[in-house]
Design a protein around this motif. Structure first.
Motif, PDB file in Angstrom:
ATOM      1  N   GLY A 146     104.078  54.057  -2.284  1.00 40.69           N
ATOM      2  CA  GLY A 146     104.508  54.647  -3.538  1.00 40.69           C
ATOM      3  C   GLY A 146     103.445  54.705  -4.609  1.00 40.69           C
ATOM      4  N   TYR A 147     103.759  54.139  -5.770  1.00 40.67           N
ATOM      5  CA  TYR A 147     102.974  54.372  -6.981  1.00 40.67           C
ATOM      6  C   TYR A 147     101.951  53.288  -7.263  1.00 40.67           C
ATOM      7  CZ  TYR A 147     102.171  56.187 -11.703  1.00 40.67           C
ATOM      8  OH  TYR A 147     101.607  56.734 -12.829  1.00 40.67           O
ATOM      9  N   PHE A 148     102.099  52.116  -6.639  1.00 39.46           N
ATOM     10  CA  PHE A 148     101.220  51.005  -7.008  1.00 39.46           C
ATOM     11  C   PHE A 148      99.757  51.405  -6.828  1.00 39.46           C
ATOM     12  CE2 PHE A 148      98.660  47.248  -6.306  1.00 39.46           C
ATOM     13  CZ  PHE A 148      98.998  46.500  -7.431  1.00 39.46           C
ATOM     14  N   GLY A 149      98.942  51.001  -7.798  1.00 39.02           N
ATOM     15  CA  GLY A 149      97.539  51.374  -7.822  1.00 39.02           C
ATOM     16  C   GLY A 149      97.246  52.458  -8.832  1.00 39.02           C
ATOM     17  N   ASP A 150      98.300  53.086  -9.367  1.00 35.70           N
ATOM     18  CA  ASP A 150      98.103  54.226 -10.263  1.00 35.70           C
ATOM     19  C   ASP A 150      98.608  53.969 -11.683  1.00 35.70           C
ATOM     20  OD1 ASP A 150      96.875  56.701 -10.289  1.00 35.70           O
ATOM     21  OD2 ASP A 150      98.723  57.814  -9.957  1.00 35.70           O
ATOM     22  N   TYR A 151      99.138  52.770 -11.945  1.00 32.81           N
ATOM     23  CA  TYR A 151      99.684  52.501 -13.279  1.00 32.81           C
ATOM     24  C   TYR A 151      98.605  52.590 -14.347  1.00 32.81           C
ATOM     25  CZ  TYR A 151     104.190  51.066 -11.383  1.00 32.81           C
ATOM     26  OH  TYR A 151     105.411  51.061 -10.761  1.00 32.81           O
ATOM     27  N   ALA A 152      97.422  52.065 -14.043  1.00 32.68           N
ATOM     28  CA  ALA A 152      96.358  52.046 -15.049  1.00 32.68           C
ATOM     29  C   ALA A 152      95.811  53.436 -15.330  1.00 32.68           C
ATOM     30  CB  ALA A 152      95.232  51.125 -14.595  1.00 32.68           C
ATOM     31  N   THR A 153      96.058  54.377 -14.443  1.00 36.74           N
ATOM     32  CA  THR A 153      95.607  55.747 -14.689  1.00 36.74           C
ATOM     33  C   THR A 153      96.339  56.333 -15.894  1.00 36.74           C
ATOM     34  OG1 THR A 153      95.175  56.049 -12.333  1.00 36.74           O
ATOM     35  CG2 THR A 153      95.346  58.031 -13.676  1.00 36.74           C
ATOM     36  N   ALA A 154      97.637  56.112 -15.930  1.00 37.85           N
ATOM     37  CA  ALA A 154      98.429  56.617 -17.062  1.00 37.85           C
ATOM     38  C   ALA A 154      98.337  55.700 -18.276  1.00 37.85           C
ATOM     39  CB  ALA A 154      99.887  56.781 -16.640  1.00 37.85           C
ATOM     40  N   ASN A 155      98.165  54.411 -18.044  1.00 41.03           N
ATOM     41  CA  ASN A 155      98.122  53.438 -19.134  1.00 41.03           C
ATOM     42  C   ASN A 155      96.988  52.451 -18.877  1.00 41.03           C
ATOM     43  OD1 ASN A 155      98.559  51.677 -21.229  1.00 41.03           O
ATOM     44  ND2 ASN A 155     100.502  50.859 -20.428  1.00 41.03           N
ATOM     45  N   PRO A 156      95.770  52.746 -19.370  1.00 42.76           N
ATOM     46  CA  PRO A 156      94.628  51.866 -19.107  1.00 42.76           C
ATOM     47  C   PRO A 156      94.856  50.426 -19.542  1.00 42.76           C
ATOM     48  CG  PRO A 156      93.881  53.971 -20.001  1.00 42.76           C
ATOM     49  CD  PRO A 156      95.378  53.966 -20.114  1.00 42.76           C
ATOM     50  N   ALA A 157      95.777  50.200 -20.460  1.00 45.01           N
ATOM     51  CA  ALA A 157      96.046  48.829 -20.901  1.00 45.01           C
ATOM     52  C   ALA A 157      96.590  47.964 -19.761  1.00 45.01           C
ATOM     53  CB  ALA A 157      97.032  48.844 -22.071  1.00 45.01           C
ATOM     54  N   GLN A 158      97.103  48.612 -18.695  1.00 41.94           N
ATOM     55  CA  GLN A 158      97.650  47.854 -17.569  1.00 41.94           C
ATOM     56  C   GLN A 158      96.615  47.568 -16.480  1.00 41.94           C
ATOM     57  OE1 GLN A 158     101.152  50.588 -16.900  1.00 41.94           O
ATOM     58  NE2 GLN A 158     102.235  48.626 -16.789  1.00 41.94           N
ATOM     59  N   THR A 159      95.373  47.952 -16.708  1.00 42.33           N
ATOM     60  CA  THR A 159      94.349  47.795 -15.676  1.00 42.33           C
ATOM     61  C   THR A 159      94.217  46.349 -15.226  1.00 42.33           C
ATOM     62  OG1 THR A 159      93.101  49.690 -16.517  1.00 42.33           O
ATOM     63  CG2 THR A 159      91.919  48.122 -15.123  1.00 42.33           C
ATOM     64  N   ARG A 160      94.071  45.455 -16.182  1.00 41.96           N
ATOM     65  CA  ARG A 160      93.855  44.050 -15.818  1.00 41.96           C
ATOM     66  C   ARG A 160      95.039  43.491 -15.042  1.00 41.96           C
ATOM     67  NH1 ARG A 160      92.392  39.016 -19.961  1.00 41.96           N
ATOM     68  NH2 ARG A 160      92.501  37.360 -18.359  1.00 41.96           N
ATOM     69  N   GLU A 161      96.244  43.751 -15.530  1.00 39.29           N
ATOM     70  CA  GLU A 161      97.417  43.195 -14.854  1.00 39.29           C
ATOM     71  C   GLU A 161      97.581  43.790 -13.461  1.00 39.29           C
ATOM     72  OE1 GLU A 161     102.184  42.342 -15.603  1.00 39.29           O
ATOM     73  OE2 GLU A 161     101.161  43.894 -16.779  1.00 39.29           O
ATOM     74  N   GLU A 162      97.352  45.101 -13.322  1.00 38.42           N
ATOM     75  CA  GLU A 162      97.492  45.723 -12.008  1.00 38.42           C
ATOM     76  C   GLU A 162      96.468  45.147 -11.028  1.00 38.42           C
ATOM     77  OE1 GLU A 162      98.584  50.147 -10.315  1.00 38.42           O
ATOM     78  OE2 GLU A 162      97.134  50.007 -11.955  1.00 38.42           O
ATOM     79  N   CYS A 163      95.262  44.875 -11.508  1.00 39.86           N
ATOM     80  CA  CYS A 163      94.252  44.261 -10.638  1.00 39.86           C
ATOM     81  C   CYS A 163      94.647  42.835 -10.257  1.00 39.86           C
ATOM     82  CB  CYS A 163      92.892  44.263 -11.326  1.00 39.86           C
ATOM     83  SG  CYS A 163      92.129  45.899 -11.423  1.00 39.86           S
ATOM     84  N   GLU A 164      95.249  42.123 -11.190  1.00 34.64           N
ATOM     85  CA  GLU A 164      95.708  40.765 -10.879  1.00 34.64           C
ATOM     86  C   GLU A 164      96.812  40.793  -9.825  1.00 34.64           C
ATOM     87  OE1 GLU A 164      94.773  38.707 -15.231  1.00 34.64           O
ATOM     88  OE2 GLU A 164      96.827  39.264 -14.701  1.00 34.64           O
ATOM     89  N   VAL A 165      97.704  41.767  -9.931  1.00 28.30           N
ATOM     90  CA  VAL A 165      98.757  41.903  -8.919  1.00 28.30           C
ATOM     91  C   VAL A 165      98.138  42.243  -7.562  1.00 28.30           C
ATOM     92  CG1 VAL A 165     100.770  43.245  -8.211  1.00 28.30           C
ATOM     93  CG2 VAL A 165     100.512  42.535 -10.596  1.00 28.30           C
ATOM     94  N   ALA A 166      97.116  43.095  -7.566  1.00 32.17           N
ATOM     95  CA  ALA A 166      96.426  43.411  -6.319  1.00 32.17           C
ATOM     96  C   ALA A 166      95.830  42.148  -5.696  1.00 32.17           C
ATOM     97  CB  ALA A 166      95.343  44.449  -6.573  1.00 32.17           C
ATOM     98  N   GLU A 167      95.274  41.287  -6.530  1.00 29.82           N
ATOM     99  CA  GLU A 167      94.747  40.004  -6.040  1.00 29.82           C
ATOM    100  C   GLU A 167      95.858  39.178  -5.400  1.00 29.82           C
ATOM    101  OE1 GLU A 167      91.759  38.407  -6.157  1.00 29.82           O
ATOM    102  OE2 GLU A 167      90.496  39.496  -7.579  1.00 29.82           O
ATOM    103  N   GLU A 168      97.016  39.132  -6.038  1.00 29.18           N
ATOM    104  CA  GLU A 168      98.138  38.355  -5.502  1.00 29.18           C
ATOM    105  C   GLU A 168      98.625  38.936  -4.175  1.00 29.18           C
ATOM    106  OE1 GLU A 168     101.274  37.636  -8.345  1.00 29.18           O
ATOM    107  OE2 GLU A 168      99.843  37.613 -10.007  1.00 29.18           O
ATOM    108  N   LEU A 169      98.668  40.252  -4.081  1.00 31.83           N
ATOM    109  CA  LEU A 169      99.079  40.884  -2.827  1.00 31.83           C
ATOM    110  C   LEU A 169      98.129  40.509  -1.695  1.00 31.83           C
ATOM    111  CD1 LEU A 169      99.942  44.442  -4.189  1.00 31.83           C
ATOM    112  CD2 LEU A 169     101.583  42.831  -3.198  1.00 31.83           C
ATOM    113  N   ALA A 170      96.830  40.610  -1.956  1.00 36.27           N
ATOM    114  CA  ALA A 170      95.842  40.273  -0.926  1.00 36.27           C
ATOM    115  C   ALA A 170      95.923  38.808  -0.548  1.00 36.27           C
ATOM    116  CB  ALA A 170      94.444  40.620  -1.431  1.00 36.27           C
TER     117      ALA A 170
END
Length: 746
Positions: A436-460
């Motif tokens: 789905g959409y995960f990985g693209d939140y920061a594209t629309a809202n750059p303020a979410q970049t850090r949090e989305e990257c942190e979630v990516a870390e948790e997934l890995a």
């Protein structure tokens, strides 16, 4: 002989070095210089010059030390003199970029010269060699570092694969350009990659298989070592079968043989560079899961508390798995896999189980369809897993499989990690697909970049801790969060069919049970006595000669006599008895030519059939044969075709005049064991016809398998026959009988 001097030489000499970036000699020389912190590098050009301050020496005789590897990039007429000079200087490994002479014979002589001195030769006409783990770059182009080892007969294809790997966050451990394979061939290079610890996945593009049996043994050895081999080759078109002289020739194409060899050795035959890269990325991640878990368990005492917490988590995970399906992961870390037993059909493997989670019900459903269509299972989750997932879903969210986040991700990005972690920890699936959409939140809202990257870390981290595959399908491209996932070895795909196909290939690798490829021909008897009649060369491929050969190997045929006139046919019929069959000899496809008459009841009918057949076919010799009538029988085609690379290849399928129409066949290298022959029979799509369809009794599978073995052994012992076929082979509850046979001479 070891290829250490090819992949990690102590010293390298590039003959034909250049300072001109438009020339191959520049890229070879600059690549060699990139590794001079590890090895001595000599640059040779009789015209002089320098590159990066390193002077060009006039010839190999001018070197102060012996080069362990010599790279030859000079015009073809100069190749042999350079090699001779290198051998005189003590070099024993040569990578020849240009062609090695005016033709194949000169190239073979060049290779013989090198090997007679105990050396090895890569090429000629190759693109060089790269080992990113030893700082060796003796080629042209970009070769990103990673865990994929590639052997290729196409340089441009290697460059394409390299670019696709780089985009996916992967790269090469080693690259070998085979060129014309005058010495070092695909099997040699693959053996080196299998033994190379840094190579997680082996890939190959091969056009000329040379000694196919040896290559097949290498592929089986790779699977036994837990190293996936992904293979690309030519031959998917039907052109190679157009001029076939028999049913067997039409059914056994070059591509079909390679497909059968890959199936039997555990290698994965693919169709494109993109599919290869998609699969390699996932398999490399699978291997990496095992490494990360091993490193996590092996930390020292200084991390005791952290290690204890990890062990508790793993114990909880194991308990969860026991409470769930109770099955080990079939897509987990690489492991050694024993070779398959020769006898008996293996139990049908269970499909790999996949959990799907998405922030769109439609995408989740389409993902499930794509996975199931490729043979994977999207099972109902057990109660404990459903409860763990539901704890993070809104009241309307679906906690089935697929799991619909229903806005949970938008409400809190960390729900992606929480829910995916619950699925990975559950233990009732082997892999999880996040779509789905995960990985693209920061594209629309750059303020979410850090949090989305942190979630990516948790997934890995969750995937690494559990040792289960996490695969991400996203509509985003090259965003920071996706970079994090790729850096941690999580496969990311832009299309769900890429993810599903890669998972299906990984599952095929896991459940494969390789067979040791048989020798081409059984060992000859040590007896000094004259060879039996079955071992003497066959005079021709006609029914009479082939029937005699196959009967000597144990195949059953109806009683028959061979005649030339109607009177002789009538006389033979009195001994054979009615009803009978009349066949015209010398025809490959007798039915189509009007060369077969069945169920002849008396002499009048026999003479009439004889006259019609003689007029239709012009044949001069005929078989008068007992009519074989067996209730509940099934017609098979059984044949062997000699493949230039792999030797005799056995084929069995539904036969008779509909053999090509049904195209229901199974292939294997010959000769066969009874157990292997039985497996081929049971692998046919129409196998239920053999085991008892709609209340009919089963045919005698052992007799059918024995007939296949006899045919395969006869063909293996008679290389003067390029094809040998029985069609039909009538199998029934009481045995198996060959009703027609013929061969094609060399």
């Amino acid at each position: 002989m070891s290829l250490d001097a090819l992949f990690d030489p102590r010293s390298v000499a590039v003959v034909g070095a250049s300072a001109d970036p438009a020339k191959w000699g520049y890229w070879l020389a600059s690549g060699a210089l990139a590794g001079r912190s590890r090895r001595t590098v000599h640059l040779v050009n009789q015209r002089g010059g320098n590159l990066d301050g390193v002077p060009f020496l006039p010839d190999l005789g001018s070197l102060a030390t012996v080069p362990e590897q010599v790279v030859v990039a000079v015009p073809p007429p100069q190749v042999r003199p350079v090699v001779v000079q290198g051998l005189a200087a003590g070099a024993r490994c040569f990578t020849v970029i240009t062609s090695g002479g005016s033709g194949p014979q000169e190239e073979r002589e060049l290779a013989a010269l090198v090997t007679s001195h105990g050396g090895r030769l890569l090429g000629p006409n190759c693109m060089g060699v790269v080992d990113t783990t030893t700082e060796l770059r003796l080629s042209w182009g970009d070769f990103p570092a990673g865990g994929v080892g590639l052997v290729s007969q196409s340089g441009n294809l290697a460059l394409e694969i390299g670019r696709l790997l780089a985009r996916a966050g992967q790269g090469f451990s080693r690259f070998v350009s085979l060129g014309n394979q005058r010495d070092i061939d695909a099997a040699d290079a693959l053996d080196a990659l299998i033994a190379h610890e840094a190579t997680r996945v082996v890939a190959a593009y091969v056009e000329d298989f040379r000694d196919g049996r040896r290559l097949a043994r290498t592929l089986a050895a790779a699977h036994a070592a837990g190293k996936p081999v992904l293979l690309l080759t030519l031959g998917r078109s039907e052109a190679s079968g157009r001029a076939a002289a028999s049913h067997t020739g039409a059914l056994v194409s070059a591509r079909a043989v390679v497909d059968a060899v890959c199936r039997d050795t555990g290698a994965i035959l693919l169709e494109s560079a993109g599919e290869l890269v998609d699969t390699a990325v996932l398999l490399a991640a699978r291997h990496g899961l095992g490494q990360r878990r091993t490193r996590g368990r092996g930390q020292g005492q200084g991390q005791g508390q952290e290690q204890g917490q990890e062990q508790e988590q793993e114990q909880e995970q194991g308990q969860g798995q026991e409470q769930g399906q109770g099955r080990a992961s079939r897509l987990g870390p690489g492991r050694a896999v024993p070779a398959g037993a020769a006898g008996g059909a293996p139990a049908a493997p269970e499909a790999a189980r996949v959990a799907v989670v998405g922030d769109s019900g439609g995408q989740g459903a389409l993902a499930a369809d794509a996975l199931v269509a490729r043979g994977l299972d999207v099972p109902v989750l057990d109660g404990a897993t459903r409860a763990a997932v539901a704890a993070h879903l809104p009241g309307r969210g679906g906690c089935g499989n697929p799991v619909d986040l229903a806005g949970a991700g938008e409400a809190d990005l960390r729900n992606y990690a929480r829910i995916t972690r619950a699925l990975l920890d559950g233990g009732d699936t082997d892999a999880t697909v996040l779509t789905g959409y995960f990985g693209d939140y920061a594209t629309a809202n750059p303020a979410q970049t850090r949090e989305e990257c942190e979630v990516a870390e948790e997934l890995a981290e969750a995937a690494g801790r559990t040792g289960r595959l996490l695969v991400v399908h996203t509509m985003a491209r090259d965003t920071p969060a996706l970079a994090v996932l790729r850096e941690h070895g999580v496969p990311v795909y832009e299309r769900i069919e890429q993810a599903a196909t890669a998972l299906a290939h990984a599952a095929r690798f896991e459940r494969a049970t390789p067979y040791a490829p048989p020798e081409r021909v059984p060992s000859p008897s040590p007896s000094p006595s004259p060879p039996p009649s079955s071992s003497r060369p066959v005079a021709d491929g006609g029914y009479e000669s082939v029937r005699t050969l196959l009967r000597s190997h144990g195949l059953d045929f109806p009683t028959a006599e061979f005649v030339g006139t109607a009177d002789e046919a009538a006389d033979a019929a009195r001994r054979t008895g009615y009803p009978l069959v009349l066949k015209a000899m010398g025809l490959a496809h007798k039915t189509e030519a009007g060369g077969v008459a069945l169920g002849i009841a008396d002499e009048t009918a026999l003479r009439a059939a004889f006259a019609r057949m003689r007029d239709a076919t012009g044949a001069t010799r005929y078989a008068v044969e007992e009519m074989a009538v067996h209730p509940h029988s099934v017609e098979l085609i059984a044949g062997v075709r000699y493949d230039p690379a792999f030797g005799p290849v056995a084929v069995v399928g539904l036969g008779g005049v509909t053999a090509e129409l049904l195209a229901d066949t199974a292939l294997a290298l010959a000769p066969l064991t009874p157990g292997r022959a039985r497996e081929l029979l049971l692998s046919l799509r129409h196998a239920p016809l053999l085991t008892g369809w709609r209340g009919a009794p089963a045919v005698d599978l052992d007799a059918a398998a024995d007939a296949l073995c006899a045919l395969a052994r006869a063909a293996s012992e008679h290389p003067e026959l390029t094809e040998l076929e029985v069609n039909p082979l009538l199998v029934h509850p009481g045995g198996a009988v060959a009703l027609d046979a013929h061969g094609v001479m060399t």
